[in-house]
Design a protein around this motif. Structure first.
Motif, PDB file in Angstrom:
ATOM      1  N   VAL A  21       0.843  -1.084  -0.046  1.00 26.72           N
ATOM      2  CA  VAL A  21      -0.076  -0.112  -0.052  1.00 26.72           C
ATOM      3  C   VAL A  21       0.705   1.276   0.044  1.00 26.72           C
ATOM      4  CG1 VAL A  21      -1.551   1.360   1.522  1.00 26.72           C
ATOM      5  CG2 VAL A  21      -2.042  -1.269   1.055  1.00 26.72           C
ATOM      6  N   MET A  22       1.936   1.421   0.727  1.00 26.49           N
ATOM      7  CA  MET A  22       2.875   2.102   0.816  1.00 26.49           C
ATOM      8  C   MET A  22       3.557   2.786  -0.685  1.00 26.49           C
ATOM      9  SD  MET A  22       3.340   3.987   3.343  1.00 26.49           S
ATOM     10  CE  MET A  22       4.910   4.805   3.165  1.00 26.49           C
ATOM     11  N   GLY A  23       3.671   1.402  -1.314  1.00 29.73           N
ATOM     12  CA  GLY A  23       4.372   1.786  -2.533  1.00 29.73           C
ATOM     13  C   GLY A  23       3.090   2.303  -3.550  1.00 29.73           C
ATOM     14  N   LEU A  24       2.118   1.826  -3.657  1.00 27.45           N
ATOM     15  CA  LEU A  24       1.027   2.311  -4.344  1.00 27.45           C
ATOM     16  C   LEU A  24       0.783   3.822  -4.101  1.00 27.45           C
ATOM     17  CD1 LEU A  24      -1.669  -0.546  -4.044  1.00 27.45           C
ATOM     18  CD2 LEU A  24      -0.298   0.062  -6.084  1.00 27.45           C
ATOM     19  N   LEU A  25       0.475   4.253  -2.881  1.00 27.38           N
ATOM     20  CA  LEU A  25       0.638   5.390  -2.531  1.00 27.38           C
ATOM     21  C   LEU A  25       1.636   6.403  -3.015  1.00 27.38           C
ATOM     22  CD1 LEU A  25      -1.061   5.464   1.089  1.00 27.38           C
ATOM     23  CD2 LEU A  25      -2.175   5.968  -0.951  1.00 27.38           C
ATOM     24  N   LEU A  26       2.797   6.044  -2.942  1.00 26.75           N
ATOM     25  CA  LEU A  26       4.032   6.716  -3.456  1.00 26.75           C
ATOM     26  C   LEU A  26       3.987   6.731  -4.951  1.00 26.75           C
ATOM     27  CD1 LEU A  26       6.550   5.493  -0.780  1.00 26.75           C
ATOM     28  CD2 LEU A  26       5.838   7.961  -1.065  1.00 26.75           C
ATOM     29  N   ASP A  27       3.581   5.708  -5.500  1.00 24.07           N
ATOM     30  CA  ASP A  27       3.478   5.726  -7.020  1.00 24.07           C
ATOM     31  C   ASP A  27       2.479   6.845  -7.486  1.00 24.07           C
ATOM     32  OD1 ASP A  27       4.146   4.724  -9.584  1.00 24.07           O
ATOM     33  OD2 ASP A  27       2.214   3.511  -9.489  1.00 24.07           O
ATOM     34  N   TYR A  28       1.342   6.712  -6.825  1.00 25.14           N
ATOM     35  CA  TYR A  28       0.338   7.900  -7.224  1.00 25.14           C
ATOM     36  C   TYR A  28       0.819   9.033  -6.922  1.00 25.14           C
ATOM     37  CZ  TYR A  28      -3.996  10.423  -7.509  1.00 25.14           C
ATOM     38  OH  TYR A  28      -4.804  11.434  -7.920  1.00 25.14           O
ATOM     39  N   SER A  29       1.264   9.438  -5.897  1.00 23.73           N
ATOM     40  CA  SER A  29       1.571  10.820  -5.496  1.00 23.73           C
ATOM     41  C   SER A  29       3.001  11.198  -6.455  1.00 23.73           C
ATOM     42  CB  SER A  29       1.952  10.693  -3.917  1.00 23.73           C
ATOM     43  OG  SER A  29       3.314  10.091  -3.817  1.00 23.73           O
ATOM     44  N   THR A  30       3.911  10.334  -6.849  1.00 23.10           N
ATOM     45  CA  THR A  30       5.022  10.544  -7.430  1.00 23.10           C
ATOM     46  C   THR A  30       4.283  10.947  -8.927  1.00 23.10           C
ATOM     47  OG1 THR A  30       6.396   9.108  -6.278  1.00 23.10           O
ATOM     48  CG2 THR A  30       7.173   9.692  -8.461  1.00 23.10           C
ATOM     49  N   TRP A  31       3.641  10.244  -9.537  1.00 19.46           N
ATOM     50  CA  TRP A  31       3.039  10.640 -10.926  1.00 19.46           C
ATOM     51  C   TRP A  31       2.365  11.919 -10.750  1.00 19.46           C
ATOM     52  CZ3 TRP A  31       5.089   8.620 -15.180  1.00 19.46           C
ATOM     53  CH2 TRP A  31       5.369   7.317 -15.143  1.00 19.46           C
ATOM     54  N   VAL A  32       1.787  12.074  -9.741  1.00 14.69           N
ATOM     55  CA  VAL A  32       1.010  13.592  -9.711  1.00 14.69           C
ATOM     56  C   VAL A  32       1.786  14.701  -9.736  1.00 14.69           C
ATOM     57  CG1 VAL A  32      -0.796  14.890  -8.446  1.00 14.69           C
ATOM     58  CG2 VAL A  32      -1.149  12.496  -8.808  1.00 14.69           C
ATOM     59  N   SER A  33       3.015  14.628  -8.633  1.00 13.88           N
ATOM     60  CA  SER A  33       3.788  15.610  -8.151  1.00 13.88           C
ATOM     61  C   SER A  33       4.963  15.877  -9.420  1.00 13.88           C
ATOM     62  CB  SER A  33       4.284  15.465  -6.984  1.00 13.88           C
ATOM     63  OG  SER A  33       5.121  14.232  -6.889  1.00 13.88           O
ATOM     64  N   GLY A  34       5.328  14.694 -10.158  1.00 14.35           N
ATOM     65  CA  GLY A  34       6.248  14.779 -10.969  1.00 14.35           C
ATOM     66  C   GLY A  34       7.790  14.646 -10.243  1.00 14.35           C
ATOM     67  N   ASP A  35       7.747  14.380  -8.899  1.00 16.09           N
ATOM     68  CA  ASP A  35       8.926  14.224  -8.429  1.00 16.09           C
ATOM     69  C   ASP A  35       9.569  12.801  -8.684  1.00 16.09           C
ATOM     70  OD1 ASP A  35      10.986  14.394  -6.472  1.00 16.09           O
ATOM     71  OD2 ASP A  35       9.731  13.410  -4.806  1.00 16.09           O
ATOM     72  N   GLU A  36      10.638  13.119  -9.438  1.00 18.60           N
ATOM     73  CA  GLU A  36      11.308  11.837  -9.912  1.00 18.60           C
ATOM     74  C   GLU A  36      12.017  10.912  -8.868  1.00 18.60           C
ATOM     75  OE1 GLU A  36      14.379  13.649 -12.229  1.00 18.60           O
ATOM     76  OE2 GLU A  36      13.085  13.926 -13.953  1.00 18.60           O
ATOM     77  N   ALA A  37      12.341  11.523  -7.740  1.00 18.41           N
ATOM     78  CA  ALA A  37      13.099  10.825  -6.652  1.00 18.41           C
ATOM     79  C   ALA A  37      12.112   9.903  -5.982  1.00 18.41           C
ATOM     80  CB  ALA A  37      13.510  11.891  -5.633  1.00 18.41           C
ATOM     81  N   GLY A  38      10.629  10.319  -5.872  1.00 14.48           N
ATOM     82  CA  GLY A  38       9.533   9.536  -5.777  1.00 14.48           C
ATOM     83  C   GLY A  38       9.533   8.136  -6.051  1.00 14.48           C
ATOM     84  N   PHE A  39       9.971   7.793  -7.349  1.00 10.62           N
ATOM     85  CA  PHE A  39       9.993   6.469  -7.855  1.00 10.62           C
ATOM     86  C   PHE A  39      10.901   5.594  -7.126  1.00 10.62           C
ATOM     87  CE2 PHE A  39       8.655   9.113 -11.855  1.00 10.62           C
ATOM     88  CZ  PHE A  39       7.495   8.302 -12.065  1.00 10.62           C
ATOM     89  N   LEU A  40      11.880   6.186  -6.577  1.00 10.41           N
ATOM     90  CA  LEU A  40      12.970   5.243  -6.039  1.00 10.41           C
ATOM     91  C   LEU A  40      12.288   4.793  -4.435  1.00 10.41           C
ATOM     92  CD1 LEU A  40      15.806   4.270  -5.890  1.00 10.41           C
ATOM     93  CD2 LEU A  40      16.537   6.266  -4.930  1.00 10.41           C
ATOM     94  N   MET A  46       7.590  -1.476  -2.911  1.00 10.00           N
ATOM     95  CA  MET A  46       7.156  -2.516  -3.654  1.00 10.00           C
ATOM     96  C   MET A  46       7.963  -3.861  -3.905  1.00 10.00           C
ATOM     97  SD  MET A  46       4.289  -1.855  -5.239  1.00 10.00           S
ATOM     98  CE  MET A  46       3.347  -0.601  -5.628  1.00 10.00           C
ATOM     99  N   ARG A  47       9.430  -3.353  -3.552  1.00  5.24           N
ATOM    100  CA  ARG A  47      10.355  -4.523  -3.838  1.00  5.24           C
ATOM    101  C   ARG A  47      10.383  -5.240  -2.304  1.00  5.24           C
ATOM    102  NH1 ARG A  47      13.261  -8.057  -2.732  1.00  5.24           N
ATOM    103  NH2 ARG A  47      15.507  -8.587  -3.276  1.00  5.24           N
ATOM    104  N   GLY A  53       6.308 -11.987  -1.159  1.00  8.59           N
ATOM    105  CA  GLY A  53       5.357 -12.798  -1.997  1.00  8.59           C
ATOM    106  C   GLY A  53       4.235 -12.198  -2.453  1.00  8.59           C
ATOM    107  N   VAL A  54       4.049 -10.827  -2.438  1.00  7.84           N
ATOM    108  CA  VAL A  54       2.997 -10.197  -2.550  1.00  7.84           C
ATOM    109  C   VAL A  54       2.981  -9.968  -4.338  1.00  7.84           C
ATOM    110  CG1 VAL A  54       1.500  -7.868  -2.538  1.00  7.84           C
ATOM    111  CG2 VAL A  54       2.685  -8.832  -0.612  1.00  7.84           C
ATOM    112  N   SER A  55       2.210 -10.692  -4.847  1.00  9.67           N
ATOM    113  CA  SER A  55       2.189 -10.732  -6.676  1.00  9.67           C
ATOM    114  C   SER A  55       1.908  -9.528  -7.187  1.00  9.67           C
ATOM    115  CB  SER A  55       1.615 -12.086  -7.131  1.00  9.67           C
ATOM    116  OG  SER A  55       0.208 -11.688  -6.751  1.00  9.67           O
ATOM    117  N   GLU A  56       0.863  -8.881  -6.608  1.00  9.14           N
ATOM    118  CA  GLU A  56       0.645  -7.566  -7.200  1.00  9.14           C
ATOM    119  C   GLU A  56       1.617  -6.497  -7.173  1.00  9.14           C
ATOM    120  OE1 GLU A  56      -1.264  -8.985  -4.687  1.00  9.14           O
ATOM    121  OE2 GLU A  56      -3.038  -9.272  -5.545  1.00  9.14           O
ATOM    122  N   ALA A  57       2.552  -6.669  -6.055  1.00  7.17           N
ATOM    123  CA  ALA A  57       3.887  -5.652  -5.988  1.00  7.17           C
ATOM    124  C   ALA A  57       4.589  -6.006  -7.047  1.00  7.17           C
ATOM    125  CB  ALA A  57       4.211  -5.836  -4.364  1.00  7.17           C
TER     126      ALA A  57
END
Length: 150
Positions: A21-40, A46-47, A53-57
């Protein structure tokens, strides 16, 4: 805000669902804000979830990697190149294949040449550990020294 704090505590404690869930929230906020460092940060969470074992991740991590590779090729952003290399590095750790480490090192090197301190250090460590080739201490020292000088 308390919910985010509780989610972060749970994720830090090792909950795979919270990490996803943290990964999903950060992914969404990173795309919205355009903050490249957020992808890391997104990739890190997600990793962690995928490793448990979370296959969705795992799927999301693959999607992020694909998007970042496309963006890095188009725009040449050093931050995104470093992030792509970082994601590929973690994937290589799971597979253990030298070819995967080589692919990660290529992306990390692109960022290191552009002066990204973290990429310089990581590339030095990759050379020091001999992950995709024989140990190359000369190159390891070169990149680690560059990182330490920043």
């Amino acid at each position: 805000q308390q919910a985010m704090f509780d989610l972060r505590i749970s994720a830090d404690s090792g909950s795979a669902t919270a990490q996803h869930v943290m990964g999903l929230l950060l992914d969404y906020s990173t795309w919205v804000s355009g903050d490249e460092a957020g992808f890391l940060d997104t990739a890190r969470w997600m990793r962690k979830a995928a490793a448990q074992g979370v296959s969705e991740a795992s799927y999301e991590l693959g999607e992020i990697k694909g998007h970042l590779i496309m963006i890095a090729q188009i725009f040449g952003s050093a931050t995104i190149q470093h992030t792509v290399g970082f994601i590929l590095y973690y994937s290589a750790c799971a597979s253990g294949a030298k070819a995967d480490f080589l692919d990660a090192a290529r992306w990390i090197r692109k960022a290191a040449v552009q002066g990204v301190m973290e990429a310089q250090y990581e590339l030095g460590e990759i050379f020091r550990l001999g992950l995709f080739c024989n140990v190359r201490m000369r190159f390891a020292r070169k990149y680690i020294r560059r990182a330490s000088e920043q």
